[in-house]
Structures are given as C-alpha cells and as structure tokens.
Enzyme design. Structure first.
Site, PDB file in Angstrom:
ATOM      1  N   GLU A  94      19.162  81.819  16.814  1.00  0.00           N
ATOM      2  CA  GLU A  94      18.326  81.066  15.870  1.00  0.00           C
ATOM      3  C   GLU A  94      18.929  79.718  15.483  1.00  0.00           C
ATOM      4  OE1 GLU A  94      15.756  84.532  13.723  1.00  0.00           O
ATOM      5  OE2 GLU A  94      17.800  84.259  13.004  1.00  0.00           O
ATOM      6  N   GLU A 118      15.053  90.916  19.114  1.00  0.00           N
ATOM      7  CA  GLU A 118      14.931  91.626  17.844  1.00  0.00           C
ATOM      8  C   GLU A 118      13.492  92.112  17.733  1.00  0.00           C
ATOM      9  OE1 GLU A 118      16.147  89.170  14.539  1.00  0.00           O
ATOM     10  OE2 GLU A 118      17.952  88.461  15.587  1.00  0.00           O
TER      11      GLU A 118
END
Length: 944
Positions: free
Chosen positions: A401, A477
């Site tokens: 991220e 995820e």
C-alpha cells in the site's frame, strides 16, 4: 537524510553457525527522554541511577511513553523526511565481555531489529546508525572492543525518523530494541554471504544443488552423499519440498574456520499458462496475513510464540503466510521451512498515509521520489540476501500500500538480480508491469469471478494488458477478520476452486493486535486505539484477526479451518464422495471415523477404510451398514491424522463431512380450550402480552429486528455505503410496538401488533397466534411487511427476558461454537451443552455474537432446577445472554458488560449475514433479507 544507516556491514544470509556468539539480550540500563539531540552523556561508562528495561522489548510496553495505533495516518506532521523536535527517545546501555577464545578475526555487533532509528557507541566511540527497522544491522567493532576488560555498548533510539515515513504499516507504533542484540565472532576465513540453490525438475524427479560463498567452502549433505566444493553443482534424485510435505535435507557449508548448518528444500516455482505452479503442480494459497504481535510484548516475540503461530496455522488447515508488512523474525521462516507453510516475504516498506489510491501514489510519496530510491532498493536487497536460503519463500513482495511509482521497478530489478528462483509480488503495481503475479485486495465475488474468467476490465496498453492477463491472480488480502466474521469464506473458496487462474488468497489478518492493559478499577482488558491517550488513532480497527489477543482461535478461524480442509467429504447418492483439495500429496496420512446420530444422540459409529486420494482427485467409497432409525438422523464423517505429525498428534481432526439421512417427525399440535387470561402454561395481560410461563415470570416477547452492530455492518473501509447507516436511517434500532387486536377464541389467543420507527411509514405487522395442547405453549407468529422496504433487516425474531437464575443451555442444532448464515460450515448439527456465559464470544469490541443457528430445540436450565425448552417446527437461531442488545451495542470493551438479573433469549427466523465489509466485500446477496411474509412456529415447555 533519505538513507539513514551509517557504518553497517554489507548484508549476508541469516544462518546458524558454530562461530562464537554472545547473546546481549536481557536487562539493559535505560533512560527515557524526549529528544535524540540531547547530549550523549552515557556512552563511556555504565550510567548510575538509570532504570532497567528488557531487551528485546518496546519501551511503550515497559512503562515509558504510550503506544499509538493508526491504520494509515501518520502520528507526526507529514514533512518528509523531517520529524518533530518532540521525539521520544530511549537511551540503552549494558556492559559485556569479549570471550578470551575469540583470537583473531573480526568482532561484529548485530541488531536484529530496532524501531525506528538508532545511533550506536562502543566504549565511547560512535560506530554507526541503523535503518530499516525490521531488518538486521551489523557493525564491525573489532577496533573498538577491549579483550580482558569490561566493554560498554550504548544505543540511542529515536521513535521518529526518516524511516517512519516508509514504515507506515497498519499496526502499533512501538519503539526500541525489539529483536535480539548479539556479539559475533567472525574468525579469519569465516563465511560471509552464501547462497544455496536447490532446484527441482518435476518431470525428471531430479534436484540440482549448489552453494556459493565468499570464501572457499565445502557443501556436505550426508543423506544425499553430497560432498562438493562451493561453486560446484550436482544433480541427483530427491524428494521435493512443499507446504504439504516439507522435505528437508540437513547439511553443512564449511570453511576452514566456520561451519554453517543447512536445511535444504528442493522446489521450483513458476507460472505455466497463467497458473501458479510449484514442482510441476498447480498450488492454491489458503493463507493469512501475519503481523508479529503479542498482547504483552508487542512485536518482540519469543520462539514459543512463533512456534505457537505455526502450529495453530497448520492445525487449522492454513498453508501460506504473507509476512505483512515486513520481513519477520528469521526464526519464524525457519519454522515455516520445518513445518510446511508457503511464504510471501514482504519488504519493510509502506507509505499508506500519503493516500495513494488507484493509479496515484499521492503527493510527496517516497515510492515516487527518486531521492528515496537508494534506501528502498537497499531494503529490498537486505531482505532478499537475509532470507533467500529459505525454501518456504515462494515470492518476494516489494511492500504494501505505497501506490505505484518510479521506485518500484528498481526494487523489483534488485530482487531479480539477487534471486531468479522466486516470483515478485506487489499489489499496488496495478498493471503488473514489474511483477510476476497479478494481485489485488478485498474484491467482491463478482469482480473475483471476472478475473477467474480473464474477463477483467482491459488496460489501455494492449501489450501490458496481455502481460497481466497471462499472470496468475491472488487476493493479497481478503475476508477482513474484524470482530464477528468474516462471512462468505465458502463463496470465495468456491471461486478459487472453479478457476485455475485464481491461486487463492490471504485472510486479513492473523491476530487481534490489542494490548493487555487495565482500567481505572484495575480490571484487565485488551486495549485498542484511543485507550492510551493518542492524539490521533484509528480505534479498534487493529482488532481484526482470526485469533483473539491471547491466541485463542476465533469462530472465524474455526470456519476457515473447515473451508480450507484438505479433504471434502460429501454424500453421493448411497456412497461417500472424497475429494482431495491437496495440491501435491495423497491423503495417506488420514484415517476416518463415522457416527450416526438421531436427535443428537449417537446410535452407531465405526471407522471407514479411507483410501489414499491423490491430490485434486475424487474417489467414492461405500457407505457402512447402518441401523434403521426413527427421528431426525445425521451421518457424520471425521477425517483425522492416522499417526502423529510434527504439528499435531494422531487423532487431530482435519476435515469433516455431514449430511442428513432422515427428516424429523412432524407434529400437529393438538389444541385445548383456553380461557382468558391463560393459554395452557402461559398467562397474558390485557394487551395480549405474555407475563409468565408456569412459575416463570417473563419479560413479554416482542418482535426484534435489531442486532448490536458488528464491525462489518459499519463498513469502515468497505467499498459500499455502510448497511448500518441504512438501518439507522430507517430507525431499526428504535422500533415502537403497538397492539392493534386481542382476540380470545375457544382454542386460541390471537394478537395483532404493529412494529415501526418514529417518522416512518414502514412497518411490520405481526399476527401472534397462541395455542396449547394442555402441556406446552405454542406460538405461530406471522410477520408481514407494510410499505415499500428497500433495506434488509439486521434480524427477524423475538426477544424475551427470563429470570437470571438460568445458568446453562443444551440444544440440538449447529455447534458447539457460534454460527451465522454465511459462516456456519464448521458448526456441525449435533447436541451440545454450555453455560450461558460460555455462549458469549469475547470480541475485543463488543458486538452481536453467540448465535447458534439451525437450532431444533434449546433447553435452558436454572440453578433451582427449573427449565424452559423452546422448540421450533422449523430450525431457528438463538442467543442467550445476561445483557440486552442495547447494552451490548453501547459497550466499548467486554469489561463494560455487567451481568444483570435477567437472561435475554432471542429466537431468530434469520439474521443478516456477516460478510467482511469492515474492509472489503459486503454480504453476499443471497444472505441479505428484504422483509417478506415470514412465519415462525415455536413451542415453549416449562418444567419445575
């Protein structure tokens, strides 16, 4: 300022060596301050009057400063690379001796992990500084130590540094010497960096083995008869390493002055026709994202805790770990090698606080700032060099991220230059230009299926689109395990199984990162963001794991075990269908037991002759001879370990299958004459409200549509509007009840009620028909929606209050743990018992919990011998707790929940699903219920 380490030695592979080693962990002298610019007045002699601190450890968890939790926001002003003057600082010091036997060679001081920046002195001389908190830093201190005398190592650690801007992972900000500190002897001729290459050709069944080292050395593997010089390659027949069968060959790499222990695993990872393949066979990740965490020691983990994690993963059918979001302690990777877990090893790099979304990295983001390139490439190099001899690692991840940017390509190139045997992963390379795996997060079922079909939205660049479309896909995820959930694991798994391109995924995350602390009354509880006086924080978003903080498996982990089971056991007409979900090995290690239960009571049992089902194949076997039964009968098969495994004992349950053989007997309740105010054992007031059941005084049952919102109802970081907002907008948390009709007939009491919220034309009209056969009390409740409903209900059922003397429950339905409509596969139909308190699930943030679904009957018993049995003509869900839904919803920690003098029993026709929309996919459409006419038929029987 952008590359902050100084004086460190070149990185080298982590290893176990017979060279001298002194552990400097333990108790250090410690002083806590507020500025790293303070005079370094502690570097020449052991200070007097200081406190003490445990190393490894964090100072915030040892009485100095306070932990801070943020998901992505920076707790300091974003002014790269500068940090505030107010900068919590820890000064460490301890004395040590250099063993007299360490003659010649060099002496190295090694820090396995320091958060976030440290300056280091030995005997008053500054020897350097550290960077990359979750990677080792080594210093040559040969010229600074004194043999035969006491020596002093002094370390100043700053909480905030330039490192902080590229270590913005979703976790607690915790500081200090949190991994081991060691003094190492590096004799002349010792081995520095070394590389073990163990390739496997599945078609030929041959392994190719070689070792390289920076000094002359020999590679010896006695089991294989290998004894060759480093630099030579040998080809030989071997068994491959896999997560299912972690075959290791023990050996050594020895120079003239040092011997290194080796654990060699042969395997080859590649992409074939867009499918992830290891050792010539497709594999599927049934994985989890793992932060290093302990509720008392933070990221300072001892070996037993790391082993506990690995054993829990193996025992719950997980086969893969993504080391979110940094390289873990090297011992954890060793354990993955030994016990068998695929690993994605992730670089210590995240810049989420810069807000990069989509194809933007966000202004000022280091990922797109060339001044950061040396530091980021160095982090990648250090991780790969430290860990590349671990067979469990299949991929290197560039980080998490950070967004796209110009520094991604150099990092990927650095990884490939050092290691050509593994794939490169980075989820924020949305075009997959620089990576080998197409990855994304938290996709809903529709988008995931499109990827499985290779029907995802095309990129503008046709060549790049073709490149990405040819890659396997993983969910880095998914199934956010925050609070009560995740729901929908079965639906995800069905898609993974259906489409070969989909190589599985990694549940977020392993453990609730909540810190054990105490409240003002001295009661212990698990604290989250905001419990430690933080200026900014992200609340309990840190409590999103499959384990509770004390490492008790949550219902979510129990469900994951069932969904990920390696053997699917199902009915196939009058036979048993066995489908292997393994990737490489047969089921030869499993045995099977069966049982036949009628109304939850075992009437027959035995063992099955379980054949070794080949990987990803199906075998059918005959059903055993079964006796005739009367009543609802279920057949259950449990596959267990036939012998002890390294990770569990013989008899450990691995997989289950269960199906119904006979239906329950139907009952048409007889009716007797009733007379106001009683219907059988039930007494009613003038509004038709139940007041008592025999001797039991009750709080009258009323229609209940509200649940204490679960985290997934809030959609904190989900991808659609929170369903809870719609519920609150419709006033479902504040419904009013009105009685419209009360009609006594010769054999029944009929009550019509209307349930609606203030300022709403929407309503639920309920017809309560009470009858009795002279023994129990029967209710036929029909609920009809009024108005144009567009919002699904949280639940539909009834709630009633009972005396607090009720203490235990027995039921026939799903159990023994909680279960919900989209998370119930692990809860088998059976007969179970629990205390009322034991029915509760202690989520770190209190929320709806404890439902037992598909219940046929439940019987509550009291300390004075009374009992209430509730049975349904159709299965129902029940919860029983010592506080109301409203009290549960108002609590912020389990310690807020104080038992009252009532037990509140809720009987549900249905509940809204769980999903994982706290961060990710909403509830699957088939688990959302718009109001429609619904009937519940419930019977109450009282004894005592």
């Amino acid at each position: 300022m952008f590359e902050t380490s100084r004086g460190t030695l070149p990185p080298r592979a982590w290893s176990r060596s017979d060279a001298g080693r002194v552990d400097l962990s333990g108790t250090w002298a410690f002083r806590y301050g507020d500025s790293p610019e303070a005079p370094a007045d502690f570097v020449e002699a052991l200070p007097e009057g200081w406190g003490e601190i445990k190393v490894p450890g964090h100072w915030q968890l040892q009485g100095h400063g306070a932990p801070i939790y943020t998901n992505q926001r920076y707790p300091i002003p974003v002014d790269v690379p500068r940090v505030p003057d107010e900068n919590p600082t820890g000064d460490y010091a301890r004395e040590f001796d250099v063993p007299a036997s360490w003659d010649g060679g060099r002496i190295v001081l090694r820090f396995e992990g320091v958060d976030s920046f440290a300056r280091v002195w030995v005997n008053g001389s500054e020897i350097g500084s550290t960077s990359a908190s979750r990677l080792p830093n080594e210093f040559d201190v040969t010229d600074h130590v004194r043999r035969g005398e006491r020596n002093l190592v002094a370390v100043r650690v700053a909480q905030w540094s330039a490192n902080s801007y590229i270590e913005d992972q979703d976790m607690w900000w915790l500081s200090g010497l949190f991994r081991e500190v060691t003094l190492l002897h590096r004799p002349d001729g010792s081995i520095g960096d070394h590389v073990i290459t163990a390739d496997f050709d599945a078609a030929a069944g041959l392994g190719t083995l070689s070792a390289t080292a920076d000094v002359p050395a020999r590679l010896v593997v006695p089991e294989l008869g290998v004894d060759v010089a480093a630099g030579e390659s040998v080809e030989l027949a071997v068994e491959p390493w896999s997560a299912e069968e972690p075959r290791l060959y023990r050996g050594t790499l020895a120079s003239e002055s040092e011997t290194i222990e080796l654990a060699i695993g042969f395997r080859r990872v590649e992409v074939a026709d867009g499918v992830l393949v290891v050792n010539g066979r497709p594999i599927q990740f049934r994985g989890v994202n793992r932060h290093e965490f302990h509720p008392e020691t933070g990221r300072a983990l001892d070996e037993q805790t790391m082993l506990d994690d690995v054993l829990l993963m193996k025992r719950h059918n997980l086969n893969a770990v993504r080391t979110s979001h940094y390289p873990p302690h090297p011992r954890f990777l060793e354990l993955c090698d030994e016990y068998g877990l695929w690993v994605i090893d992730e670089c210590d790099f995240e810049t989420h606080g810069f807000g990069g979304q989509g194809f933007s990295s966000g202004p000022g983001n280091p990922v797109d700032d060339e001044r950061w390139q040396p530091a980021l490439v160095e982090r990648m190099r250090r991780m790969v060099i430290r860990d590349r001899n671990r067979p469990s690692i299949l991929m290197w991840s560039l980080g998490n991220e950070c967004g796209p940017g110009r520094n991604i390509a150099p990092m990927a190139n650095a990884g490939r230059e050092l290691d050509t045997t593994r794939l490169i992963h980075y989820e924020r390379d949305f075009t997959s230009e620089h990576v080998d795996i197409h990855a994304n997060m938290y996709l809903d079922f529709h988008d995931l299926e499109a990827l499985g079909r290779r029907e995802e939205e095309a990129l503008d660049d046709a060549a790049l689109d073709a490149h990405r479309r040819a890659q396997p896909f993983i969910l880095s995820e998914y199934a956010h395990a925050m609070g009560n959930g995740p729901g929908g694991l079965t639906e995800y798994q069905e898609l993974f199984d259906r489409y070969p391109r989909l190589a599985g995924g990694f549940i977020w995350e392993w453990i609730d990162q909540a810190i054990l602390t105490t409240d003002a009354e001295g009661r212990e509880f698990y604290g989250y963001g905001g419990d430690f006086g933080e200026e900014i924080h992200d609340g309990h978003f840190v409590a999103d794991g499959l384990l509770f903080p004390d490492r008790t498996p949550s219902p979510g982990l129990i469900e994951a075990k069932k969904v990920f089971e390696p053997l699917r056991i199902e009915a196939a007409s009058d036979r048993i269908r066995l489908e292997s979900a393994r990737d490489a090995v047969t089921t030869r290690d499993l045995a099977a037991r069966w049982s036949l239960e009628t109304e939850g009571e075992v009437v027959a049992s035995g063992t099955l002759d379980l054949p070794p089902v080949p990987a990803r194949e199906v075998v059918e076997i005959a059903m055993p001879d079964l006796p005739e039964t009367a009543g609802e009968t279920w057949f259950t098969v449990r596959a267990v370990l036939a012998a002890d495994a390294p990770w569990a004992e013989a008899g450990h349950e691995v997989a289950t299958g269960q199906w119904q053989l006979t239906e329950p007997a139907t009952r048409e309740p007889a009716r007797v004459t009733v007379a106001e105010p009683a219907v059988g054992p039930g007494s009613f007031d003038g509004h038709g409200r139940l007041e008592s059941l025999g001797p039991l005084l009750v709080d009258a049952p009323h229609l209940d549509v509200w649940r204490a919102p679960i985290d997934n109802d809030h959609c904190f970081w989900g991808f659609e509007p929170p369903v809870m907002d719609a519920w609150l907008r419709e006033g479902l948390d504040r419904m009013h009840h009105r009685t419209d009709e009360v009609t006594w007939r010769g054999d029944s009491l009929e009550v019509v009620t209307r349930t609606a919220a203030a300022n709403s034309r929407l309503a639920l009209v309920s017809r309560w028909l009470w009858t009795s056969d002279g023994g129990g009390l029967d209710l036929a409740l029909t609920v009809t929606p009024e108005g144009e409903w567009t919002t699904p209900l949280p639940r539909l059922g009834i709630r009633l209050g009972l005396p607090g003397v009720f203490s235990d429950a027995e039921w026939f339905g799903r159990g023994p743990g909680e279960s919900y409509v989209d998370s119930h596969r692990a809860a088998l139909i059976g007969r179970y018992r629990s205390s009322i308190d034991g029915l509760q699930t202690p989520y770190v943030m209190p929320q709806d919990n404890g439902q037992r679904s598909e219940t046929r009957w439940v019987e509550l018993t009291s300390t004075d011998g009374a009992s209430l049995r509730v049975s349904g003509a159709e299965p129902f869900g029940f919860t029983a707790r010592r506080w109301t839904t409203e009290q549960l919803a108002a609590a912020t920690h389990p310690s807020d929940l104080v038992a009252g003098d009532r037990v509140w029993l809720t009987l549900d026709a249905y509940q809204y699903g769980l999903g994982s929309a706290s961060c990710g996919a909403a509830v699957h459409p088939k688990y959302r219920h718009l109001p429609e006419e619904t009937t519940m038929r419930i019977r109450f029987d009282v004894r005592g």
